[in-house]
Design a protein around this motif. Structure first.
Motif, short mmCIF file in Angstrom:
data_model
loop_
_atom_site.label_atom_id
_atom_site.label_comp_id
_atom_site.label_asym_id
_atom_site.label_seq_id
_atom_site.Cartn_x
_atom_site.Cartn_y
_atom_site.Cartn_z
N VAL A 1 -2.55 6.48 0.64
CA VAL A 1 -3.81 6.02 0.62
C VAL A 1 -3.98 4.45 0.91
O VAL A 1 -3.00 3.76 0.19
CB VAL A 1 -4.52 6.30 -0.93
N ASN B 1 -15.00 5.34 -8.23
CA ASN B 1 -16.00 4.38 -7.25
C ASN B 1 -15.17 4.10 -5.81
O ASN B 1 -15.63 3.34 -5.25
CB ASN B 1 -15.88 3.18 -7.81
N ARG B 2 -14.18 5.06 -5.53
CA ARG B 2 -13.66 4.95 -4.21
C ARG B 2 -13.87 6.24 -3.44
O ARG B 2 -13.76 7.25 -4.11
CB ARG B 2 -11.88 4.74 -4.40
N GLN B 3 -14.02 6.03 -2.23
CA GLN B 3 -14.18 7.27 -1.42
C GLN B 3 -13.11 7.40 -0.22
O GLN B 3 -12.56 6.36 0.37
CB GLN B 3 -15.57 7.20 -0.75
N LEU B 4 -12.52 8.46 -0.07
CA LEU B 4 -11.55 8.50 0.97
C LEU B 4 -12.02 8.94 2.35
O LEU B 4 -12.97 9.90 2.57
CB LEU B 4 -10.51 9.90 0.64
N ASP C 1 0.65 -1.45 0.16
CA ASP C 1 0.01 -0.08 -0.04
C ASP C 1 0.82 1.18 -0.01
O ASP C 1 0.51 2.34 -0.66
CB ASP C 1 -0.99 -0.09 1.09
N TYR D 1 -8.29 12.89 -6.61
CA TYR D 1 -8.27 11.43 -6.47
C TYR D 1 -9.67 10.93 -6.81
O TYR D 1 -9.64 9.68 -7.42
CB TYR D 1 -8.13 11.12 -4.98
N SER D 2 -10.65 11.60 -6.85
CA SER D 2 -11.99 11.39 -7.34
C SER D 2 -11.98 11.18 -8.85
O SER D 2 -12.84 10.34 -9.46
CB SER D 2 -12.99 12.30 -6.94
N THR E 1 -5.58 0.66 2.17
CA THR E 1 -6.49 -0.37 1.91
C THR E 1 -7.01 -0.69 3.45
O THR E 1 -6.35 -0.98 4.41
CB THR E 1 -6.22 -1.71 1.39
N GLU E 2 -8.22 0.01 3.54
CA GLU E 2 -8.75 -0.03 5.02
C GLU E 2 -8.85 -1.64 5.70
O GLU E 2 -8.49 -1.77 6.78
CB GLU E 2 -10.34 0.35 4.91
N HIS F 1 -10.17 7.63 -9.50
CA HIS F 1 -10.71 6.53 -8.98
C HIS F 1 -12.40 6.73 -8.52
O HIS F 1 -12.43 7.35 -7.42
CB HIS F 1 -10.09 5.83 -7.70
#
Length: 815
Positions: free
Chosen positions: A575, A616-619, A543, A610-611, A577-578, A614
């Protein structure tokens, strides 16, 4: 012509010459060598006349026999004989070799007379010696030995004179004993086996042994006498019963009582256990030397067995544990080496092995039982393990082997080689047994307290990974291996994993790790030893690598569109991966955190960019992990300060105000109270050279009524420095939350395991299910049977399982 050899006119050189019966005079004439025996004499040749005495008439046999019989008493009493020894010997020779019919008479009368005289002589010695014993004269053993030597000398003389008689008549076929054998039998029967003499000899010999033991010195003046007594008893074939057996009995009695006394002193703490071990080892050497030099090797071996049995094996359970505790507490390898030798010599190695296990378990239980010891728990455990491993290794190192043994390996035959191989195998087994005892002891000790050892091992590892190698990479790797070994001893491996993952994330995100390569090395070690559960570390590292690539892309976008990103500043973000990282909570209760406009604009611009990359991703931002580098001017000096985001937000307020009270700072920043207290403590009360704020009133605590001001007189020797937060690497609150999460995870693991097993079996008894669950999860954490039963009940309530209607102890899986 003169003669070649000048000879005297008369000589007895030929007195032993025996002429024929008819010859009275022999004439020897020189013969002309050139003419032969029949030639006439030459002029000048001398003639020699020899006078040979006429041979006397032989002495009658009876007279010869009587002369021998008359000499026997004198020979045994040490008096002069009427005839010379040579004449007596020659007479004996004549009687034995001349042809006559008196053979049986001769040897019968002579041997009978010798036997009678030997008995008479022995009885005389008995009377003399019993008198000296009864009168309690000192020096009995020396007097006895001297008397025997005189007796032996006289018997040897008698035997030498009558040697021809022994050669002819003394043999197994005739059943006649030789003079020497007869004298030995006589001395044994009449003197050695005399009750008073035997008792006195035995008691004085044992008194000598007791005296040497009491004085702990070699009595050199007495030992030759003891050796002579030993030799005499062996000659008389009574050594075992008369000397060896009483000596061994005395030794047994002595060491049984003496060793018991010393062990009582050990138990009463008036004697060190190590001193007792040294005493036994020294006594083994002492007793072996005494017995070998005065008695025999066989007796020495038996005596050594007695000492090892009476003072060692019988008392080992009462001594070895105390001696081991002493050696381990003092970290004295010499004591341990002696204790190992002691345990193997006295056939008590198993006691030593168990003592090591019990010692380690007890010491660790004591260490872990007091929470005050938690900060030093792992250092103390590692120190104990290093010493234990090193001590065991030194006991079996090649350098510790007997150098002569290596030469034996090459020189001895196959039988000896087998024995050597067996000894080496035994040494290897013993080493393995001690190593296993060490592992079990550490495992039991660390398992005496739940969760805490695993948590503190993770904290210790975190500190090590931050510091990095102090001396060499190899030494640092060895230290990491030690930590991994401790992890293997703990039952709560899931606890270690949870804390390790949390601290690894902090090190990586905050840049506190000494080396990324070392982190990767540690992750690989953990995966090898603990399994694939530690793959999350790999994901974390990947990551961060992806984040670096992302940041470079963002910086490229800034370079291409400077106007769009003019308010972005020098901003970077990780950034992540949770699912692969610890669950960092959002700022909720007690927080109303607000970023300054310049910092908020940096965050907003990156989020917007960033949006577009990506969709479909949310920070989701975790500001508690953020760091800021501030440039500060104090007078003419310029500093570059590394701070946390919360510290930066507080410091930026002082660009507008010179002084602010606690409540004003909190209302403007929205930082939670406790976090704000720690933040202000770090800025105003940190180490010297970092106190950029002043607090009024002065003091170590921050209160809601305190006022803070910018330190206009601030100076520092360093242009670049970092202000650390006033908190531990992992706060008590974080530790509590991590443990709570571990409990939740364990519940989930138990339920998932139960469902998986029941799904495969469909039908299973409750006890079999519990056994299967325990064997499945025990590698991760020690399962509680009560908790398993609770999970089963919960799954029944939620209709994952059901009880059999007829057998309540049987469960069914509900699809």
């Amino acid at each position: 012509m003169s003669s070649l050899i000048a000879l005297p006119s008369r000589t007895d050189a030929f007195s032993a010459y025996q002429p024929s019966k008819n010859a009275h005079t022999d004439f020897i004439s020189a013969v002309d060598l050139g003419r032969g025996a029949g030639g006439s004499s030459k002029e000048g040749v001398k003639k020699i006349r020899l006078s040979v005495p006429i041979r006397a008439t032989p002495t009658p046999t009876n007279e010869l026999l009587q002369s021998l019989l008359n000499a026997i008493p004198s020979l045994l009493s040490g008096k002069p004989t009427e005839r010379s020894y040579h004449t007596l010997s020659h007479t004996c020779h004549q009687l034995v070799l001349q042809p006559h019919t008196l053979g049986p008479t001769i040897y019968g009368r002579i041997y009978g007379r010798i036997k009678d005289e030997l008995e008479e002589s022995a009885n005389g010695l008995v009377r003399e010696w019993r008198g000296s014993i009864m009168s309690r004269q000192e020096g009995w053993l020396a007097r006895f030995v001297n008397g025997w030597k005189v007796w032996e000398k006289r018997v040897n003389l008698l035997s030498a004179i009558f040697v021809y008689l022994d050669r002819v008549y003394s043999n197994p076929s005739t059943g006649i004993a030789s003079i020497k054998d007869l004298s030995i039998l006589t001395f044994r029967k009449l003197i050695w086996e005399n009750e008073i003499i035997a008792e006195k000899t035995r008691s004085d010999l044992l008194a000598w042994a007791s005296s040497e033991r009491a004085s702990e010195k070699v009595l050199d003046e007495q030992r030759p006498t003891i050796v002579s007594i030993t030799d005499l008893s062996k000659l008389l074939d009574t050594f075992t019963e008369s000397i060896a057996k009483p000596y061994i009995e005395l030794t047994t009695e002595h060491y049984s009582s003496t060793a018991e006394t010393h062990v009582s002193e050990v138990e009463n703490d008036t004697m060190q256990p190590g001193k007792f071990v040294e005493w036994v080892l020294a006594k083994v050497i002492e007793e072996r030397e005494r017995a070998e030099s005065t008695l025999s090797k066989d007796v020495a071996d038996q005596v050594v067995k007695v000492v090892r049995k009476s003072a060692g094996e019988d008392l080992a359970p009462r001594v070895i544990r105390r001696a081991l505790d002493e050696a381990m507490d003092l970290q004295n390898t010499e004591y341990l080496s002696k204790l190992y030798t002691f345990s193997t010599d006295v056939n008590s190695f198993g006691v030593l092995s168990q003592a090591l296990e019990d010692h380690l378990e007890a010491r660790l239980k004591t260490l872990l039982s007091d929470p005050a010891n938690d900060p030093k728990m792992i250092d103390a455990t590692l120190k104990m393990k290093r010493f234990t491993d090193g001590a065991i290794s030194s006991l079996f190192s090649s350098a510790a082997e007997n150098p002569a043994q290596k030469q034996t390996d090459q020189e001895e035959d196959k039988t000896a080689a087998k024995e050597i191989s067996e000894k080496k195998r035994l040494r290897r087994n013993r080493q393995f047994e001690l190593e296993e005892s060490s592992r079990v002891g550490f495992k039991k000790g660390l398992g005496s307290r739940q969760n805490a050892p695993a948590e503190w091992i993770a904290k210790h590892l975190d500190l090590a990974m931050r510091r990095g190698p102090s001396l060499s990479d190899s030494g640092f790797n060895a230290h990491l291996d030690e930590i991994i070994a401790l992890i293997g001893f703990t039952k709560d491996k899931d606890v270690f994993k949870a804390f390790y993952s949390t601290q690894l994330a902090k090190r990586l995100l905050l840049g506190r790790s000494a080396s990324d390569d070392m982190e990767r090395n540690m992750i690989a070690k953990l995966q090898k030893e603990m399994g694939e559960e530690f793959t999350s570390g790999d994901i974390m590292m990947k990551d961060l690598t992806l984040s670096e690539t992302l940041v470079k892309s963002y910086q490229s976008a800034q370079a291409k569109e400077p106007e769009t990103y003019k308010d972005a500043g020098n901003f970077t973000a990780n950034v992540l991966t949770e699912s692969a990282w610890p669950a960092y909570p959002l700022l909720k209760d007690g927080w109303n955190f607000t970023l300054p406009p310049n910092l908020q604009s940096s965050v907003d611009l990156f989020t917007s960019w960033y949006s577009t990359q990506h969709k479909n991703r949310q920070l989701s931002w975790r500001f508690q992990l953020s760091t800021v580098t501030l440039t500060s001017r104090v007078g003419k000096d310029k500093y570059e300060i590394g701070v946390s985001l919360f510290q930066a937000v507080v410091l930026l307020l002082f660009n507008e105000e010179d002084t602010l009270d606690f409540k004003s700072i909190q209302s403007r920043t929205g930082i939670e109270t406790q976090e704000l207290i720690r933040t202000l403590q770090s800025l105003a009360l940190g180490r010297k050279g970092t106190r950029v704020l002043l607090k009024k009133p002065p003091g170590k605590e921050v209160n809601p009524t305190d006022i803070f001001a910018w330190n206009k007189g601030f100076t520092s020797e360093r242009i670049k420095f970092k202000i650390n937060g006033i908190q531990q690497d992992m706060s008590a609150e974080e530790s509590r939350k991590t443990n709570e999460q571990i409990h939740i995870d364990r519940v989930s693991v138990l339920e998932a395991t139960i469902v998986r097993i029941m799904k495969g079996k469909k039908k299973l008894s409750l006890q079999s299910l519990i056994d299967n669950v325990v064997s499945d999860v025990v590698k991760r954490f020690p399962p509680d049977v009560k908790e398993i039963k609770k999970r089963v009940e919960s799954l029944i309530e939620r209709e994952f399982l059901m009880r059999d209607e007829e057998e309540r102890g049987v469960l069914h899986y509900l699809a």
